[in-house]
Design an enzyme around this catalytic site. Structure first.
Site, mmCIF file in Angstrom:
data_model
loop_
_atom_site.group_PDB
_atom_site.id
_atom_site.type_symbol
_atom_site.label_atom_id
_atom_site.label_comp_id
_atom_site.label_asym_id
_atom_site.label_seq_id
_atom_site.Cartn_x
_atom_site.Cartn_y
_atom_site.Cartn_z
ATOM 1 N N ASP A 35 0.826 -1.198 0.000
ATOM 2 C CA ASP A 35 0.000 0.000 0.000
ATOM 3 C C ASP A 35 0.864 1.252 0.000
ATOM 4 O O ASP A 35 0.553 2.253 -0.630
ATOM 5 C CB ASP A 35 -0.898 0.024 1.223
ATOM 6 C CG ASP A 35 -1.916 -1.096 1.183
ATOM 7 O OD1 ASP A 35 -2.505 -1.404 2.219
ATOM 8 O OD2 ASP A 35 -2.106 -1.681 0.092
ATOM 9 N N TYR A 38 2.163 1.951 -3.349
ATOM 10 C CA TYR A 38 1.066 2.464 -4.160
ATOM 11 C C TYR A 38 0.822 3.941 -3.826
ATOM 12 O O TYR A 38 0.727 4.796 -4.714
ATOM 13 C CB TYR A 38 -0.204 1.641 -3.900
ATOM 14 C CG TYR A 38 -1.363 2.114 -4.714
ATOM 15 C CD1 TYR A 38 -2.206 3.107 -4.232
ATOM 16 C CD2 TYR A 38 -1.617 1.594 -5.974
ATOM 17 C CE1 TYR A 38 -3.263 3.578 -4.985
ATOM 18 C CE2 TYR A 38 -2.665 2.064 -6.737
ATOM 19 C CZ TYR A 38 -3.480 3.050 -6.245
ATOM 20 O OH TYR A 38 -4.515 3.514 -7.008
ATOM 21 N N GLU A 120 -45.044 12.053 -12.557
ATOM 22 C CA GLU A 120 -44.388 10.798 -12.939
ATOM 23 C C GLU A 120 -44.347 9.841 -11.754
ATOM 24 O O GLU A 120 -44.033 10.270 -10.640
ATOM 25 C CB GLU A 120 -42.953 11.115 -13.404
ATOM 26 C CG GLU A 120 -42.929 12.131 -14.541
ATOM 27 C CD GLU A 120 -41.542 12.753 -14.776
ATOM 28 O OE1 GLU A 120 -40.546 12.225 -14.243
ATOM 29 O OE2 GLU A 120 -41.486 13.771 -15.482
ATOM 30 N N LYS A 122 -42.878 7.591 -9.097
ATOM 31 C CA LYS A 122 -41.510 7.584 -8.569
ATOM 32 C C LYS A 122 -41.077 6.136 -8.385
ATOM 33 O O LYS A 122 -41.544 5.457 -7.474
ATOM 34 C CB LYS A 122 -41.459 8.349 -7.246
ATOM 35 C CG LYS A 122 -40.076 8.471 -6.665
ATOM 36 C CD LYS A 122 -40.099 9.435 -5.499
ATOM 37 C CE LYS A 122 -38.749 9.600 -4.844
ATOM 38 N NZ LYS A 122 -38.152 8.364 -4.381
ATOM 39 N N ASP A 124 -38.801 3.058 -7.432
ATOM 40 C CA ASP A 124 -37.791 2.818 -6.409
ATOM 41 C C ASP A 124 -36.697 1.968 -7.030
ATOM 42 O O ASP A 124 -36.686 0.747 -6.918
ATOM 43 C CB ASP A 124 -38.444 2.092 -5.226
ATOM 44 C CG ASP A 124 -37.574 2.183 -3.994
ATOM 45 O OD1 ASP A 124 -36.609 2.970 -4.009
ATOM 46 O OD2 ASP A 124 -37.864 1.475 -3.025
ATOM 47 N N GLU A 182 -34.010 5.807 -14.305
ATOM 48 C CA GLU A 182 -34.072 4.952 -13.131
ATOM 49 C C GLU A 182 -33.975 3.498 -13.582
ATOM 50 O O GLU A 182 -34.844 3.019 -14.303
ATOM 51 C CB GLU A 182 -35.414 5.217 -12.425
ATOM 52 C CG GLU A 182 -35.444 4.829 -10.989
ATOM 53 C CD GLU A 182 -34.708 5.813 -10.084
ATOM 54 O OE1 GLU A 182 -34.195 6.834 -10.577
ATOM 55 O OE2 GLU A 182 -34.643 5.528 -8.879
ATOM 56 N N TYR A 232 -36.470 3.374 -16.895
ATOM 57 C CA TYR A 232 -37.331 4.454 -17.366
ATOM 58 C C TYR A 232 -36.519 5.728 -17.311
ATOM 59 O O TYR A 232 -35.847 5.993 -16.302
ATOM 60 C CB TYR A 232 -38.570 4.612 -16.472
ATOM 61 C CG TYR A 232 -39.711 3.720 -16.863
ATOM 62 C CD1 TYR A 232 -40.160 3.672 -18.186
ATOM 63 C CD2 TYR A 232 -40.371 2.929 -15.918
ATOM 64 C CE1 TYR A 232 -41.218 2.852 -18.554
ATOM 65 C CE2 TYR A 232 -41.429 2.107 -16.280
ATOM 66 C CZ TYR A 232 -41.843 2.073 -17.603
ATOM 67 O OH TYR A 232 -42.881 1.261 -17.958
ATOM 68 N N LYS A 321 -44.928 11.016 -1.351
ATOM 69 C CA LYS A 321 -44.688 9.584 -1.147
ATOM 70 C C LYS A 321 -45.902 8.872 -0.572
ATOM 71 O O LYS A 321 -46.706 9.483 0.130
ATOM 72 C CB LYS A 321 -43.523 9.416 -0.175
ATOM 73 C CG LYS A 321 -42.221 9.957 -0.710
ATOM 74 C CD LYS A 321 -41.165 8.966 -0.417
ATOM 75 C CE LYS A 321 -39.786 9.547 -0.457
ATOM 76 N NZ LYS A 321 -38.815 8.619 0.052
ATOM 77 N N CYS A 414 -27.584 -14.518 27.072
ATOM 78 C CA CYS A 414 -27.929 -14.734 25.673
ATOM 79 C C CYS A 414 -28.918 -15.889 25.535
ATOM 80 O O CYS A 414 -28.659 -16.986 26.042
ATOM 81 C CB CYS A 414 -26.675 -15.029 24.864
ATOM 82 S SG CYS A 414 -27.047 -15.491 23.163
ATOM 83 N N CYS A 417 -26.841 -18.826 23.743
ATOM 84 C CA CYS A 417 -25.676 -19.517 24.297
ATOM 85 C C CYS A 417 -25.489 -19.297 25.796
ATOM 86 O O CYS A 417 -24.578 -19.875 26.395
ATOM 87 C CB CYS A 417 -24.414 -19.110 23.550
ATOM 88 S SG CYS A 417 -23.932 -17.412 23.876
ATOM 89 N N CYS A 430 -24.657 -9.959 22.575
ATOM 90 C CA CYS A 430 -24.028 -11.181 23.058
ATOM 91 C C CYS A 430 -22.557 -11.099 22.666
ATOM 92 O O CYS A 430 -22.228 -11.100 21.489
ATOM 93 C CB CYS A 430 -24.670 -12.419 22.431
ATOM 94 S SG CYS A 430 -23.696 -13.899 22.739
ATOM 95 N N CYS A 436 -21.255 -18.420 19.920
ATOM 96 C CA CYS A 436 -22.710 -18.417 20.061
ATOM 97 C C CYS A 436 -23.373 -19.024 18.822
ATOM 98 O O CYS A 436 -23.189 -18.522 17.720
ATOM 99 C CB CYS A 436 -23.188 -16.979 20.255
ATOM 100 S SG CYS A 436 -24.969 -16.827 20.313
HETATM 101 S S1 IVH Z 1 -36.459 13.588 -10.829
HETATM 102 C C1 IVH Z 1 -33.789 17.014 -10.415
HETATM 103 N N1 IVH Z 1 -38.114 11.777 -11.703
HETATM 104 O O1 IVH Z 1 -36.320 9.466 -7.001
HETATM 105 C C2 IVH Z 1 -34.457 15.765 -10.749
HETATM 106 N N2 IVH Z 1 -36.650 11.163 -9.934
HETATM 107 O O2 IVH Z 1 -35.074 11.740 -4.646
HETATM 108 C C3 IVH Z 1 -34.480 14.839 -9.600
HETATM 109 N N3 IVH Z 1 -36.856 8.846 -9.200
HETATM 110 O O3 IVH Z 1 -32.912 10.190 -6.930
HETATM 111 C C4 IVH Z 1 -35.025 13.518 -9.858
HETATM 112 N N4 IVH Z 1 -38.443 8.277 -10.618
HETATM 113 O O4 IVH Z 1 -33.644 8.119 -8.135
HETATM 114 C C5 IVH Z 1 -37.135 12.050 -10.821
HETATM 115 N N5 IVH Z 1 -39.602 10.289 -12.608
HETATM 116 C C6 IVH Z 1 -38.633 10.551 -11.737
HETATM 117 C C7 IVH Z 1 -38.150 9.583 -10.835
HETATM 118 C C8 IVH Z 1 -37.149 9.937 -9.935
HETATM 119 C C9 IVH Z 1 -37.647 7.861 -9.641
HETATM 120 C C10 IVH Z 1 -35.895 8.715 -8.092
HETATM 121 C C11 IVH Z 1 -34.503 9.190 -8.408
HETATM 122 C C12 IVH Z 1 -34.217 10.285 -7.427
HETATM 123 C C13 IVH Z 1 -35.228 10.056 -6.363
HETATM 124 C C14 IVH Z 1 -35.696 11.373 -5.787
#
Ligand code: IVH
Length: 679
Positions: A35, A38, A120, A122, A124, A182, A232, A321, A414, A417, A430, A436
């Site tokens: 390291d 490096y 749109e 959202k 996940d 996303e 998307y 949300k 625990c 054990c 524990c 354990c």
């Molecule tokens: S817009 C400035 N549009 O949700 C634009 N986000 O905290 C900011 N996400 O990090 C994002 N679908 O990972 C946008 N149609 C959509 C989305 C979207 C999912 C996620 C994205 C972002 C988080 C928002």
């Protein structure tokens, strides 16, 4: 020789070397230099680039961001910061956003009553930037910290819905274009992927989001390709294209061949947004992907540019949300369970209740402080929440039970054990980490995982069977397994049993930092493990270190030192480690470490200044400290030696003033050699 040619050549050589050693270390996991060596190459590169900033190239190893490189991916800066969104589950917060936004629009000379929102779902998933040059996919980068992300181009190329070439039939293709989207794994595929992982003896993913993240960050794109990820797209971060509105932008993305969500819509006021939101929530369970809310964006892009962003969020967008799914049920019993890290957690056993399609009968009560704060007892009626795919949680008490039990008391021993438990902040632990049975499966699984010693085939399912069938009763038994014993485990025939036995065998000589990480020493991740390895040199010395010695290490505080010390000195753990090291595992010490035990520099004080070829300052300081000396940042009459590297500054002058002995790097090396320090 022309100086510039010399500098350019040296820079090229340094970059080449660093790329090579990076690859050996991070990808092949078989470094050829220490390291320190490096770090010295990197220091020289950084210094030279500092003197010649015009010669910095984007692919220079110096342009990586610290920390992100552990995974073996290059990093790249986004065209524009990839911001996240301000969000809330409360409609009144959305109304407040709407009011704020209209006021701000009026403030920039717009018409507050004429705004429109793009709506749109959202998703996940995992945000990524896709960069196209001349219409071809040139680069894909994860969101990372929003400014810099990991380059995952090869992996993203395997995602079939990501266009590799933009379509040009409907709209001219811009020369340069950076798109945000996303990446996600459809729910059905998530279930299948997890099943396959379990069958391969690997750890399944907790939720589709983690699966997507894990999948795009596979070192080998072939592994990414095995999983049907998709995307998307919803934003243009940069490029030779301009749009008046979000709808036009989304239309253009669709024309170029990007997948754009068909459920995207528009509204002109909060009621319209909430109606759309309610509609998506109703369809939530029928959608093929995980949605956690709705993104609301101001349509007018010129106005957006003028409104700008705070440090984290654009002022023109908001996420509303879904409220996590909750139900009310009764607590029948509260028990204490040992987790795989040794944390003993109170768990509520409840009258089964259906929460969003899943029957729930156990929920997490986290820790004793949490139960006490919520005052939850057997017999009480509670609100239980299932958020994503995490273990259900008890949110609050709704009603006190008639035949209410006494307050829950954590056991003092625990449940698995019998070892006396210790309290660490709100948590109860524990300390019998390696003896354990409740921790054995978890610890062994981690030991064999990619973050540990990467023992191929030793996934959770296999470990569970080994433990259930008494093939492994104690941790060290792992190394006494023979291939014949593995045949007949689920998924193991002769060949695979031999392969696993060979993989276990190959893990007998891990590097010291890896071994430390794999053991799951509390608070010791890869970075601290390397620091410990550098400072102490051998596993035995780390084990034997006192709290004070651990505390004296840079980056290790008193509390952490106490935990590490307690871990090694727990009697069962100590015995297991003795057995493990007795002919089973031999961690390889780092190269640059002094020979065992001696303190030839006791009483001396060193000051390092300037750049050395073979050491970073930190490494040199750690080395002399390991030999018993003090390392100081300032020169005084008491300083024994000033070691001056290239471009040493005022400290060198001061040493000369005070008549302190000055060594150059070779003088320092000679001094080390004189005192028997093995380099
Ligand atoms: S817009 C400035 N549009 O949700 C634009 N986000 O905290 C900011 N996400 O990090 C994002 N679908 O990972 C946008 N149609 C959509 C989305 C979207 C999912 C996620 C994205 C972002 C988080 C928002």
């Amino acid at each position: 020789m022309n100086v510039d040619t010399g500098v350019t050549a040296r820079l090229a050589s340094l970059r080449e070397q660093l790329h090579h050693h990076n690859y050996l270390y991070h990808v092949l996991d078989s470094p050829e230099i220490s390291d320190e060596q490096y770090d010295a190459l990197m220091t020289e590169l950084r210094d030279l680039e500092g003197e010649h900033p015009e010669l910095v190239t984007p692919d220079s190893p110096s342009q990586r961001v610290g920390g992100s490189t552990l995974t073996g991916f290059d990093t790249a800066r986004h065209a524009r910061p990839m911001l996240s969104l301000d969000s809330s589950a409360r409609p009144e917060d959305l109304r407040a956003f709407d009011t704020r936004l209209r006021r701000a629009v009026a403030g920039i000379g717009g018409s507050p009553d004429a705004i429109a929102y793009s709506l749109e779902p959202k998703i996940d998933g995992l945000s990524a930037e896709l960069v196209y040059e001349g219409g071809l996919l040139a680069r894909a980068v994860t969101r990372g910290d929003g400014v810099v992300g990991e380059v995952i181009t090869a992996n993203v190329r395997t995602i079939r819905s990501v266009p590799i070439r933009l379509r040009s039939s409907l709209r001219p293709v811009p020369a340069h274009l950076a798109v945000r989207g996303e990446i996600y794994l459809p729910i059905q595929d998530f279930d299948e992927v997890n099943e396959a992982l379990i069958n391969e003896g690997k750890q399944p993913f907790a939720n589709p989001r983690n699966a997507a993240a894990g999948s795009v960050r596979q070192i080998d794109p072939k592994n990414t390709a095995r999983w049907p990820l998709t995307i998307y797209c919803y934003d243009v971060l940069d490029g030779d294209a301009a749009f008046a509105t979000q709808s036009e932008l989304l239309g253009a993305l669709a024309d170029w061949g990007f997948p754009v969500n068909q459920l995207n819509a528009a509204a002109t006021d909060v009621d319209g947004v909430l109606a759309y939101f309610a509609g998506i929530e109703l369809r939530r369970d029928d959608l093929a992907y995980e949605v956690d809310g709705v993104v609301v964006k101001l349509e007018d892009i010129a106005q957006r540019e003028r409104l700008g962003a705070t440090a984290h969020h654009p002022r023109w967008a908001y996420a509303i949300k879904f409220v996590p799914r909750q139900e009310v049920t009764q607590v029948l019993k509260i028990i204490a369970g040992v987790g795989r890290t040794g944390v003993v957690t109170p768990v509520a056993l409840m009258r089964p209740v259906n929460i969003g399609g899943v029957t729930v009968s156990r929920a997490n009560l986290h820790n004793i402080e949490d139960i006490e704060r919520k005052d939850i007892r057997e017999g009480d009626t509670v609100r239980v929440e299932r958020a994503g795919d995490v273990i259900p949680q008890v949110v609050e008490r709704v009603e006190t039970g008639d035949d209410r039990g006494a307050p829950f008391v954590m056991p003092s021993e625990c449940p698995s054990c019998g070892t006396p438990l210790v309290r660490r902040g709100p948590y109860t632990l524990c300390p019998n980490s390696f003896g354990c049975p409740g921790q054995l499966v978890g610890r062994l699984t981690y030991y064999g995982s990619r973050g540990g010693l990467d023992i191929e085939g030793l996934g959770e399912k296999t470990v569970s069977q080994l433990v259930e069938r008494d093939l492994v009763k104690r941790f060290p038994d792992l190394y006494d397994l023979r291939a014949e014993q593995l045949v007949g485990l689920d998924g193991f025939a002769e060949r695979s049993a031999e392969k696993l036995a060979a993989a276990i065998d190959a893990s007998r000589t891990p590097t010291l930092p890896r071994f430390l990480t794999a053991l799951g020493v509390p608070e010791v991740g890869p970075a601290v493990a390397r620091t410990l390895a550098r400072r102490f040199g051998t596993f035995e010395r780390i084990r034997a270190a006192s709290v004070e010695e651990l505390d004296a290490v840079d980056g290790i505080g008193e509390v952490m030192a106490g935990h590490i010390h307690a871990f090694f000195n727990e009697p069962h753990t100590a015995r297991v480690l003795d057995d493990l090291l007795d002919g089973r595992v031999s961690p390889l010490p780092e190269e640059t470490v002094p020979l065992a035990g001696e303190q030839p520099f006791a009483g001396l004080t060193f000051v390092f200044t300037g750049a050395m070829a073979g050491f970073t300052r930190e490494a040199a300081e750690a080395l002399v400290q390991a030999l018993g000396a003090k390392a100081s940042g300032s020169v005084s009459k008491k300083t024994s030696y000033v070691v001056a590297g290239e471009r040493a500054g005022s400290k060198l002058a001061k040493a000369q003033d005070l008549g302190v002995t000055v060594l150059d790097e070779s003088g320092f090396l000679a001094l080390l050699a004189e005192h028997g320090a093995a380099l």
